[in-house]
Each structure stands twice: as C-alpha cells, then as structure tokens.
Design a protein around this motif. Structure first.
Motif, PDB file in Angstrom:
ATOM      1  N   UNK A 235      48.121 -14.979  11.465  1.00  0.00           N
ATOM      2  CA  UNK A 235      46.906 -14.936  11.925  1.00  0.00           C
ATOM      3  C   UNK A 235      46.822 -14.880  13.537  1.00  0.00           C
ATOM      4  N   UNK A 236      47.929 -15.056  14.244  1.00  0.00           N
ATOM      5  CA  UNK A 236      48.123 -14.591  15.747  1.00  0.00           C
ATOM      6  C   UNK A 236      48.046 -13.144  15.790  1.00  0.00           C
ATOM      7  N   UNK A 237      48.478 -12.341  14.898  1.00  0.00           N
ATOM      8  CA  UNK A 237      48.510 -11.038  15.008  1.00  0.00           C
ATOM      9  C   UNK A 237      47.352 -10.425  14.412  1.00  0.00           C
ATOM     10  N   UNK A 238      47.021 -11.026  13.249  1.00  0.00           N
ATOM     11  CA  UNK A 238      45.743 -10.289  12.659  1.00  0.00           C
ATOM     12  C   UNK A 238      44.456 -10.874  12.685  1.00  0.00           C
ATOM     13  N   UNK A 239      44.267 -11.914  13.551  1.00  0.00           N
ATOM     14  CA  UNK A 239      42.839 -12.664  13.554  1.00  0.00           C
ATOM     15  C   UNK A 239      42.478 -12.822  15.038  1.00  0.00           C
ATOM     16  N   UNK A 240      41.512 -13.383  15.290  1.00  0.00           N
ATOM     17  CA  UNK A 240      41.023 -13.693  16.740  1.00  0.00           C
ATOM     18  C   UNK A 240      40.867 -15.023  16.930  1.00  0.00           C
ATOM     19  N   UNK A 241      41.333 -15.975  16.026  1.00  0.00           N
ATOM     20  CA  UNK A 241      41.234 -17.423  15.938  1.00  0.00           C
ATOM     21  C   UNK A 241      42.188 -17.624  17.043  1.00  0.00           C
ATOM     22  N   UNK A 242      41.548 -18.811  17.917  1.00  0.00           N
ATOM     23  CA  UNK A 242      42.638 -19.474  18.886  1.00  0.00           C
ATOM     24  C   UNK A 242      43.650 -20.114  18.483  1.00  0.00           C
ATOM     25  N   UNK A 243      44.736 -20.450  19.341  1.00  0.00           N
ATOM     26  CA  UNK A 243      45.932 -21.339  18.875  1.00  0.00           C
ATOM     27  C   UNK A 243      45.373 -22.633  18.247  1.00  0.00           C
ATOM     28  N   UNK A 244      44.559 -23.360  18.831  1.00  0.00           N
ATOM     29  CA  UNK A 244      44.391 -24.426  18.271  1.00  0.00           C
ATOM     30  C   UNK A 244      43.628 -24.492  16.853  1.00  0.00           C
ATOM     31  N   UNK A 245      42.665 -23.537  16.662  1.00  0.00           N
ATOM     32  CA  UNK A 245      42.204 -23.349  15.464  1.00  0.00           C
ATOM     33  C   UNK A 245      43.348 -22.654  14.273  1.00  0.00           C
ATOM     34  N   UNK A 246      44.159 -22.118  14.845  1.00  0.00           N
ATOM     35  CA  UNK A 246      45.207 -21.323  13.924  1.00  0.00           C
ATOM     36  C   UNK A 246      46.030 -22.737  13.458  1.00  0.00           C
ATOM     37  N   UNK A 247      46.349 -23.553  14.366  1.00  0.00           N
ATOM     38  CA  UNK A 247      47.278 -24.807  14.278  1.00  0.00           C
ATOM     39  C   UNK A 247      46.615 -25.629  12.909  1.00  0.00           C
ATOM     40  N   UNK A 248      45.351 -25.744  13.049  1.00  0.00           N
ATOM     41  CA  UNK A 248      44.597 -26.504  12.104  1.00  0.00           C
ATOM     42  C   UNK A 248      44.540 -25.806  10.685  1.00  0.00           C
ATOM     43  N   UNK A 249      44.420 -24.491  10.877  1.00  0.00           N
ATOM     44  CA  UNK A 249      44.504 -23.736   9.519  1.00  0.00           C
ATOM     45  C   UNK A 249      45.659 -23.766   8.891  1.00  0.00           C
ATOM     46  N   UNK A 253      48.781 -31.253  12.474  1.00  0.00           N
ATOM     47  CA  UNK A 253      47.933 -32.168  12.929  1.00  0.00           C
ATOM     48  C   UNK A 253      47.260 -32.173  14.539  1.00  0.00           C
ATOM     49  N   UNK A 254      48.079 -31.543  15.189  1.00  0.00           N
ATOM     50  CA  UNK A 254      47.821 -31.282  16.575  1.00  0.00           C
ATOM     51  C   UNK A 254      48.379 -30.077  17.206  1.00  0.00           C
ATOM     52  N   UNK A 255      47.568 -29.351  18.333  1.00  0.00           N
ATOM     53  CA  UNK A 255      48.343 -27.999  18.958  1.00  0.00           C
ATOM     54  C   UNK A 255      49.583 -28.427  19.419  1.00  0.00           C
ATOM     55  N   UNK A 256      49.927 -29.436  20.055  1.00  0.00           N
ATOM     56  CA  UNK A 256      51.395 -29.692  20.637  1.00  0.00           C
ATOM     57  C   UNK A 256      52.662 -29.622  19.587  1.00  0.00           C
ATOM     58  N   UNK A 257      52.105 -30.144  18.661  1.00  0.00           N
ATOM     59  CA  UNK A 257      53.273 -30.206  17.449  1.00  0.00           C
ATOM     60  C   UNK A 257      53.373 -28.854  16.947  1.00  0.00           C
ATOM     61  N   UNK A 258      52.238 -28.293  16.793  1.00  0.00           N
ATOM     62  CA  UNK A 258      52.274 -26.563  16.276  1.00  0.00           C
ATOM     63  C   UNK A 258      53.094 -25.814  17.223  1.00  0.00           C
ATOM     64  N   UNK A 259      52.714 -26.050  18.500  1.00  0.00           N
ATOM     65  CA  UNK A 259      53.518 -25.411  19.645  1.00  0.00           C
ATOM     66  C   UNK A 259      54.806 -25.429  19.658  1.00  0.00           C
ATOM     67  N   UNK A 260      55.474 -26.802  19.505  1.00  0.00           N
ATOM     68  CA  UNK A 260      56.811 -27.043  19.597  1.00  0.00           C
ATOM     69  C   UNK A 260      57.422 -26.429  18.451  1.00  0.00           C
ATOM     70  N   UNK A 261      56.847 -26.497  17.287  1.00  0.00           N
ATOM     71  CA  UNK A 261      57.584 -26.168  16.028  1.00  0.00           C
ATOM     72  C   UNK A 261      57.626 -24.478  15.913  1.00  0.00           C
ATOM     73  N   UNK A 262      56.432 -23.884  16.480  1.00  0.00           N
ATOM     74  CA  UNK A 262      56.596 -22.491  16.621  1.00  0.00           C
ATOM     75  C   UNK A 262      57.778 -22.230  17.451  1.00  0.00           C
ATOM     76  N   UNK A 263      57.750 -22.779  18.628  1.00  0.00           N
ATOM     77  CA  UNK A 263      58.345 -22.051  19.646  1.00  0.00           C
ATOM     78  C   UNK A 263      60.332 -22.403  19.082  1.00  0.00           C
ATOM     79  N   UNK A 264      60.223 -23.658  18.366  1.00  0.00           N
ATOM     80  CA  UNK A 264      61.568 -23.946  18.020  1.00  0.00           C
ATOM     81  C   UNK A 264      62.090 -22.956  16.749  1.00  0.00           C
ATOM     82  N   UNK A 265      61.462 -22.435  16.069  1.00  0.00           N
ATOM     83  CA  UNK A 265      61.477 -21.302  14.938  1.00  0.00           C
ATOM     84  C   UNK A 265      61.502 -20.067  15.552  1.00  0.00           C
ATOM     85  N   UNK A 266      60.566 -19.566  16.463  1.00  0.00           N
ATOM     86  CA  UNK A 266      60.509 -18.209  16.920  1.00  0.00           C
ATOM     87  C   UNK A 266      61.404 -18.038  18.392  1.00  0.00           C
ATOM     88  N   UNK A 267      61.358 -19.075  18.963  1.00  0.00           N
ATOM     89  CA  UNK A 267      62.057 -18.463  20.476  1.00  0.00           C
ATOM     90  C   UNK A 267      60.814 -18.641  21.599  1.00  0.00           C
TER      91      UNK A 267
END
Length: 279
Positions: A235-249, A253-267
């Motif tokens: 979704x980050x590469x192929x859509x125009x949804x913002x990070x908050x929208x993508x986190x919910x999609x 449950x929240x953008x902070x949790x999404x950001x931490x998990x993404x950074x942990x897995x992707x660096x």
C-alpha cells in the motif's frame, strides 16, 4: 502413481497466484529449485520430509529430488518458483565456487523462514530476475546470473553463518494450525487476539503458541505482523493512502504501534520506506 520427470532449461523463474498447481503430485527436475511462498500456506513434501509452509518461507530442492505440493485447504496462494542448472553460473563461478554456493542443496536445510527486511530483499531480487527475462534488454542473461549469485551468497550466509535452523517437520498434530493460518490470512485486517482464536478453534492458548511455531516457523504474533507489514508495504508503494489510513487498513489499532512494528521489521519508518521507493 509413478513420479514424473521434467527436463529444465538453464534458467527459469515465474511468479503466480493460484489455487491448484499444474505440476503432478510427485515430480522431480534435472535442475536446482528454489520456491518462495509470498502469501498463503500449503504442505510441501521434499524427499521423505513434510513441511507445513506459511507465507515468507523459502524451500530448496536438490537436482532430481522428489517433491510435491499439497494445498489441502484449497486456498489462494502466491509463489515464486526458480529453476536453474549449474551451467548457468559457469561464466561467473569456477567449478569449485559453484559447488560451494550450491552446498546447502545437499544439506539438511530445506526450509527457511524470512521476515521483514529479508522478505523484501528476496522479493526484490526475484522481481528483478523476472523483469530482466520479460524485457530482455542488452545483457539481461548476465544480469540474471549476477542476481542468482547474489541470492545464493545471501542464502549461504543465512543458513550457515547465522546458524539458522530449518523449519520443524510437519505432522498430523499440526493440521488444526492450518485452519488458523487460513483464518489469519483472511482476517489480518481485523483485531486478532490469541485467546479469542484459541476459543474459536477449541485449542488452548499455550498449545496453539507451541504448535503454531513448530508448524510455521513463526510465533502467532510474528505471523500476524508479517502479513500486515507485507500488505502495508504494498500500500505504501502502490497507493496514495497516508500512513494513518494504511495502519488501520492492515489491522493496527494505532499509528504508533504500526510505526514501531514496521521499523522493527523493515529497519526504517513507513514514511522513509515510501520515500526511498519513490525516489
């Protein structure tokens, strides 16, 4: 049923979404085979061993080694299949170097789980190989050879230098896990709690944790996050949804949790990942 032999070309790679494979149940090739499951799950038999494979897993088959795929859940899966012969590497490697690169096909390692950055790196290598074959620009075969050598070096380091253990062999006691994997694949965007899944599938939480890890190579939370982050990458590469929208999609449950998990897995953070890809 008698196993079927397939004569292979020097190099072949394909990426497909499917439910049923066109290959007969038991077959073998005169080439090395690497199968990467992008999403979904199935059983895979290699020689005398059985693996219950989940998305993000690599499988390795030696020359003339019997193997077959069983999709008992009849669910959609996406995979990359790479077949190649040693001769394809001869312009880049001496005989001894080739033997060393291909050593893991002779070992006990047959399945390797990939997470986060590893998955993305592997998928990018495969995609480059596929695109080179489609475009056939000047020197495309040489570039495919370079990409294959890079893949083999990467896998050797993962398997031997990092002391990564292969996936545990599957057996009948894990069949219930297959249903749970299918459920997670279809409902990853919803809130998923271990206790609720345990009740739904009539299995204790402790038993689910243990058998899920044995069957898939991932613990329960790792597997859910693995699916969610993969979908988020797309979704980050192929859509125009913002990070908050993508986190919910994708089920966070929240953008902070999404950001931490993404950074942990992707660096890197989701925004940096999007900028890096678009730059």
């Amino acid at each position: 049923m008698k196993p079927v032999f397939y004569e292979s070309t020097l190099f072949d790679i394909s990426r497909k979404k499917q439910v049923y494979t066109s290959m007969p149940s038991r077959h073998y090739h005169d080439a090395y085979e690497i199968l990467y499951l992008i999403s979904g799950d199935f059983y895979y038999f290699i020689g005398e061993r059985t693996y219950q494979v989940a998305g993000g897993t690599l499988l390795f088959m030696d020359i003339n080694e019997m193997h077959k795929l069983v999709n008992s859940g009849c669910n959609m899966y996406e995979r990359v299949t790479l077949l190649f012969k040693k001769e394809f590497l001869q312009h880049f490697c001496t005989g001894g170097q080739s033997e060393e690169l291909l050593e893991f096909f002779k070992s006990d390692y047959r399945a390797l789980k990939m997470t986060g950055k590893d998955q993305y790196f592997i998928e990018q290598l495969f995609q480059k190989m596929i695109q080179e074959g489609k475009k056939q620009a000047r020197g495309y075969e040489q570039y495919q050879q370079i990409l294959l050598v890079e893949l083999l070096l990467y896998l050797n380091r993962k398997l031997f230098d990092s002391r990564v253990a292969p996936l545990v062999e599957s057996n009948r006691i894990h069949k219930k896990v297959l249903g749970i994997v299918n459920y997670v694949n279809q409902h990853y965007m919803e809130p998923l709690k271990l206790c609720e899944i345990s009740r739904q599938f009539d299995i204790s939480s402790s038993y689910l944790c243990r058998t899920f890890k044995e069957a898939t190579g991932f613990n329960f939370i790792e597997y859910i996050n693995n699916i969610r982050i993969k979908e988020a990458r797309d979704l980050l590469v192929g859509s125009s949804f913002n990070v908050t929208e993508i986190a919910g999609m994708v089920g966070f449950d929240n953008t902070s949790h999404f950001g931490r998990t993404f950074k942990l897995m992707m660096g890197i953070s989701p925004l940096c990942f999007r900028k890096q890809f678009k730059s």
